[in-house]
Design a protein around this motif. Structure first.
Motif, PDB file in Angstrom:
ATOM      1  N   TRP A   1       0.841  -1.197   0.000  1.00  0.00           N
ATOM      2  CA  TRP A   1       0.000   0.000   0.000  1.00  0.00           C
ATOM      3  C   TRP A   1       0.880   1.252   0.000  1.00  0.00           C
ATOM      4  CZ3 TRP A   1      -0.761   4.157   3.287  1.00  0.00           C
ATOM      5  CH2 TRP A   1      -1.856   4.959   2.993  1.00  0.00           C
ATOM      6  N   HIS A   2       1.922   1.266   0.836  1.00  0.00           N
ATOM      7  CA  HIS A   2       2.829   2.421   0.895  1.00  0.00           C
ATOM      8  C   HIS A   2       3.497   2.681  -0.453  1.00  0.00           C
ATOM      9  CE1 HIS A   2       2.382   3.115   5.139  1.00  0.00           C
ATOM     10  NE2 HIS A   2       2.819   1.913   5.447  1.00  0.00           N
ATOM     11  N   THR A   3       3.967   1.622  -1.103  1.00  0.00           N
ATOM     12  CA  THR A   3       4.680   1.815  -2.369  1.00  0.00           C
ATOM     13  C   THR A   3       3.744   2.156  -3.526  1.00  0.00           C
ATOM     14  OG1 THR A   3       4.701  -0.566  -2.847  1.00  0.00           O
ATOM     15  CG2 THR A   3       6.625   0.344  -1.693  1.00  0.00           C
ATOM     16  N   VAL A   4       2.477   1.759  -3.452  1.00  0.00           N
ATOM     17  CA  VAL A   4       1.509   2.110  -4.496  1.00  0.00           C
ATOM     18  C   VAL A   4       1.030   3.547  -4.327  1.00  0.00           C
ATOM     19  CG1 VAL A   4      -0.834   1.631  -5.354  1.00  0.00           C
ATOM     20  CG2 VAL A   4       0.763  -0.248  -4.982  1.00  0.00           C
ATOM     21  N   THR A   5       0.717   3.932  -3.099  1.00  0.00           N
ATOM     22  CA  THR A   5       0.171   5.280  -2.862  1.00  0.00           C
ATOM     23  C   THR A   5       1.248   6.344  -2.709  1.00  0.00           C
ATOM     24  OG1 THR A   5       0.115   4.975  -0.457  1.00  0.00           O
ATOM     25  CG2 THR A   5      -1.874   4.336  -1.718  1.00  0.00           C
ATOM     26  N   GLY A   6       2.465   5.923  -2.350  1.00  0.00           N
ATOM     27  CA  GLY A   6       3.535   6.895  -2.096  1.00  0.00           C
ATOM     28  C   GLY A   6       3.367   7.595  -0.764  1.00  0.00           C
ATOM     29  N   LEU A   7       2.583   6.995   0.123  1.00  0.00           N
ATOM     30  CA  LEU A   7       2.328   7.572   1.448  1.00  0.00           C
ATOM     31  C   LEU A   7       2.838   6.644   2.543  1.00  0.00           C
ATOM     32  CD1 LEU A   7      -1.321   8.764   0.818  1.00  0.00           C
ATOM     33  CD2 LEU A   7       0.743  10.180   0.839  1.00  0.00           C
TER      34      LEU A   7
END
Length: 165
Positions: free
Chosen positions: A65-71
């Motif tokens: 999720w972090h690497t897809v959203t950049g958050l």
């Protein structure tokens, strides 16, 4: 990254070398998972100490999720790409069979079942450093193995660091 010729010996028990392209889930920009699409992309090159894994299953965890959203935004500064993902194919935890090995790989051969942490797990093929993989036990499914690396690390940290076990 420098690449070297792959070990692609083929016999009746080993599959033929993989094609030059593959299908993959791709995210060209940070944002909602709705922006992900299935595309045909180049198969990843394998470095001297890397293993090419024919992916049978990939793990899904908070890191994806972090690497897809950049958050949070700090993930971008941590080397994943400031404006867009450096590697557009998400997925870190993989399991599958070895499709090819770099020249310096000594622990694995083509056809070996493996699991661990690599790059671009949401594709037909992913790469991983030799040190990022282990042999898959025969009594563990590919799906169970793919769910293990990040989850096991989180559990170990909770038990050891927070629980002081």
């Amino acid at each position: 990254m420098r690449t070297t010729p792959l070990s692609t010996q083929s016999s009746s028990s080993n599959p033929a070398p993989p094609a030059a392209t593959m299908r993959a889930v791709v995210g060209r920009s940070y944002g909602s998972p709705d922006l992900l699409a299935v595309e045909t992309v180049d198969r990843p090159a394998v470095g001297e100490g890397d293993v090419l894994v024919r992916v049978r299953a990939a793990g899904l965890d908070q890191g994806v999720w972090h690497t897809v959203t950049g958050l949070p935004y700090g993930i971008r500064a941590a080397g994943f790409g400031l404006r867009a993902p450096k590697n557009p194919v998400p997925g870190l935890d993989v399991s599958g069979t070895v499709a090819a090995v770099g020249r310096n790989v000594t622990r694995f051969q083509i056809g070996d079942p493996v699991f661990g942490t690599g790059t671009g797990g949401y594709a037909e093929y992913a790469t991983a450093p030799e040190s990022g993989l282990v042999a898959k036990p025969p009594d563990v499914t590919f799906e169970e193995a793919a769910a293990t690396p990040s989850s096991a690390t989180a559990a170990l940290q909770a038990l050891r660091d927070a629980g002081r076990v």
